[in-house]
Design a protein around this motif. Sequence first.
Motif, PDB file in Angstrom:
ATOM      1  N   THR A   1       1.501   1.830  -0.029  1.00 21.15           N
ATOM      2  CA  THR A   1       0.863   3.123   0.226  1.00 21.15           C
ATOM      3  C   THR A   1       1.894   4.217   0.519  1.00 21.15           C
ATOM      4  O   THR A   1       3.082   3.948   0.650  1.00 21.15           O
ATOM      5  CB  THR A   1      -0.100   3.016   1.423  1.00 21.15           C
ATOM      6  OG1 THR A   1       0.656   2.617   2.581  1.00 21.15           O
ATOM      7  CG2 THR A   1      -1.193   1.983   1.157  1.00 21.15           C
ATOM      8  N   LYS A   2       1.396   5.440   0.636  1.00 24.23           N
ATOM      9  CA  LYS A   2       2.184   6.621   1.013  1.00 24.23           C
ATOM     10  C   LYS A   2       3.320   6.908   0.031  1.00 24.23           C
ATOM     11  O   LYS A   2       4.357   7.443   0.407  1.00 24.23           O
ATOM     12  CB  LYS A   2       2.723   6.477   2.445  1.00 24.23           C
ATOM     13  CG  LYS A   2       1.615   6.219   3.463  1.00 24.23           C
ATOM     14  CD  LYS A   2       2.133   6.032   4.870  1.00 24.23           C
ATOM     15  CE  LYS A   2       0.998   5.672   5.831  1.00 24.23           C
ATOM     16  NZ  LYS A   2       1.465   5.400   7.195  1.00 24.23           N
TER      17      LYS A   2
ATOM     18  N   ASP B   1       3.215   9.092  -2.227  1.00 23.47           N
ATOM     19  CA  ASP B   1       3.263  10.525  -2.528  1.00 23.47           C
ATOM     20  C   ASP B   1       4.213  11.278  -1.603  1.00 23.47           C
ATOM     21  O   ASP B   1       4.545  12.435  -1.861  1.00 23.47           O
ATOM     22  CB  ASP B   1       1.859  11.129  -2.413  1.00 23.47           C
ATOM     23  CG  ASP B   1       1.227  10.881  -1.050  1.00 23.47           C
ATOM     24  OD1 ASP B   1       1.362   9.749  -0.540  1.00 23.47           O
ATOM     25  OD2 ASP B   1       0.608  11.809  -0.507  1.00 23.47           O
TER      26      ASP B   1
ATOM     27  N   SER C   1      10.284   9.954  -2.802  1.00 25.18           N
ATOM     28  CA  SER C   1      10.694  10.235  -4.174  1.00 25.18           C
ATOM     29  C   SER C   1      10.421   9.040  -5.091  1.00 25.18           C
ATOM     30  O   SER C   1      10.173   7.919  -4.622  1.00 25.18           O
ATOM     31  CB  SER C   1      12.188  10.565  -4.221  1.00 25.18           C
ATOM     32  OG  SER C   1      12.950   9.413  -3.887  1.00 25.18           O
ATOM     33  N   GLN C   2      10.476   9.285  -6.390  1.00 24.17           N
ATOM     34  CA  GLN C   2      10.291   8.219  -7.369  1.00 24.17           C
ATOM     35  C   GLN C   2      11.341   7.119  -7.187  1.00 24.17           C
ATOM     36  O   GLN C   2      11.025   5.929  -7.265  1.00 24.17           O
ATOM     37  CB  GLN C   2      10.376   8.786  -8.785  1.00 24.17           C
ATOM     38  CG  GLN C   2      10.288   7.749  -9.897  1.00 24.17           C
ATOM     39  CD  GLN C   2       8.937   7.059  -9.942  1.00 24.17           C
ATOM     40  OE1 GLN C   2       7.934   7.618  -9.509  1.00 24.17           O
ATOM     41  NE2 GLN C   2       8.923   5.829 -10.440  1.00 24.17           N
TER      42      GLN C   2
ATOM     43  N   ARG D   1      10.421   5.000  -4.245  1.00 25.09           N
ATOM     44  CA  ARG D   1       9.288   4.127  -4.574  1.00 25.09           C
ATOM     45  C   ARG D   1       9.753   2.909  -5.368  1.00 25.09           C
ATOM     46  O   ARG D   1       9.312   1.782  -5.122  1.00 25.09           O
ATOM     47  CB  ARG D   1       8.224   4.900  -5.366  1.00 25.09           C
ATOM     48  CG  ARG D   1       7.477   5.939  -4.564  1.00 25.09           C
ATOM     49  CD  ARG D   1       6.218   6.395  -5.278  1.00 25.09           C
ATOM     50  NE  ARG D   1       6.518   7.112  -6.517  1.00 25.09           N
ATOM     51  CZ  ARG D   1       6.711   8.425  -6.583  1.00 25.09           C
ATOM     52  NH1 ARG D   1       6.656   9.157  -5.479  1.00 25.09           N
ATOM     53  NH2 ARG D   1       6.959   9.010  -7.739  1.00 25.09           N
TER      54      ARG D   1
ATOM     55  N   SER E   1       0.258   0.381  -6.294  1.00 21.71           N
ATOM     56  CA  SER E   1       0.350   1.524  -5.388  1.00 21.71           C
ATOM     57  C   SER E   1      -1.014   2.194  -5.287  1.00 21.71           C
ATOM     58  O   SER E   1      -1.705   2.377  -6.296  1.00 21.71           O
ATOM     59  CB  SER E   1       1.392   2.528  -5.895  1.00 21.71           C
ATOM     60  OG  SER E   1       2.677   1.945  -5.894  1.00 21.71           O
TER      61      SER E   1
ATOM     62  N   ASN F   1      -3.099   5.503  -3.172  1.00 21.93           N
ATOM     63  CA  ASN F   1      -3.087   6.666  -2.289  1.00 21.93           C
ATOM     64  C   ASN F   1      -4.332   6.601  -1.423  1.00 21.93           C
ATOM     65  O   ASN F   1      -5.450   6.764  -1.922  1.00 21.93           O
ATOM     66  CB  ASN F   1      -3.047   7.950  -3.117  1.00 21.93           C
ATOM     67  CG  ASN F   1      -2.831   9.184  -2.264  1.00 21.93           C
ATOM     68  OD1 ASN F   1      -3.450   9.343  -1.208  1.00 21.93           O
ATOM     69  ND2 ASN F   1      -1.955  10.068  -2.707  1.00 21.93           N
TER      70      ASN F   1
ATOM     71  N   THR G   1      -6.354  10.229  -1.542  1.00 23.35           N
ATOM     72  CA  THR G   1      -7.061  10.619  -2.767  1.00 23.35           C
ATOM     73  C   THR G   1      -7.863   9.472  -3.360  1.00 23.35           C
ATOM     74  O   THR G   1      -8.782   9.702  -4.154  1.00 23.35           O
ATOM     75  CB  THR G   1      -6.066  11.125  -3.824  1.00 23.35           C
ATOM     76  OG1 THR G   1      -5.214  10.039  -4.242  1.00 23.35           O
ATOM     77  CG2 THR G   1      -5.209  12.245  -3.261  1.00 23.35           C
TER      78      THR G   1
ATOM     79  N   GLN H   1      -6.548   7.257  -5.380  1.00 29.29           N
ATOM     80  CA  GLN H   1      -5.946   6.844  -6.640  1.00 29.29           C
ATOM     81  C   GLN H   1      -5.473   5.396  -6.547  1.00 29.29           C
ATOM     82  O   GLN H   1      -4.694   5.041  -5.678  1.00 29.29           O
ATOM     83  CB  GLN H   1      -4.769   7.755  -6.996  1.00 29.29           C
ATOM     84  CG  GLN H   1      -4.130   7.434  -8.328  1.00 29.29           C
ATOM     85  CD  GLN H   1      -2.993   8.391  -8.666  1.00 29.29           C
ATOM     86  OE1 GLN H   1      -2.647   9.262  -7.859  1.00 29.29           O
ATOM     87  NE2 GLN H   1      -2.417   8.258  -9.846  1.00 29.29           N
TER      88      GLN H   1
END
Length: 228
Positions: free
Chosen positions: A137-138, A140, A143-144, A147, A165, A167, A170, A172
């Motif tokens: 999670t988290k 967002d 950075s990529q 992640r 992953s 969110n 949201t 997602q």
Amino acid sequence: MKLVTIAGPPSSGKTAVTIKAIASLLQQGVRVGVVKFDSLSTQDQSLYEKQGIEVTTGLSGNLCPDHFFVSNVSDCLCWGIQKGFDLLVIESAGLCNRCAPHIQGVLAVCVIDNLSGVDTPKKIGPMLKMADVVVITKGDIVSQAEREVFSYRVRQVNSSAVIMSINGLTGQGGHELGKLLINAPVTADLEGKLLRFSMPAALCSYCLGQRKIGSDFQMGNVKKMEFS
């Protein structure tokens, strides 16, 4: 009825992720119930109820939350069967990285967040290493590159799990998790089932209420450090 256990460190987003996953199942007419385990108190029951999800809460009080969990999980399954749920989700307290709430033959999910640090996965015990699904999670907030490194570290610890992953704000990725949950194997009974890993060892004098410090007051399962 199908049964799923969800574990993870504190504030990793277990409840938010679970709610998002269940929301997609409720839209499909799936009857889902939740058992929330915690220590002293929890506000999560109201979060589930606001989404129309039937939930019951167990508070361990002064007992180890995982020992409390195992002592009550069979009764939780009976409650879910009596309620006629298609799926029962049991969320553990998540207060100790040594927790081992996963059960053989029961779909096991571990929720862990990117903000905990790239070295965190190797510090977490069986609730991550023995999970069937690892939810990160988290994502967002980082950075990529962060992640990808974090996901790689999770894969180093658990090479066989499905890693995804989600969110929690949201939603997602929640639909995909929902599909995994509803495809969990049927669990008719937990009597005699095995935990995937042993629980943290007990008992010591402090487990039984001792408050005094010192070797004279330490009995039972006591582990001492070695100093050079």
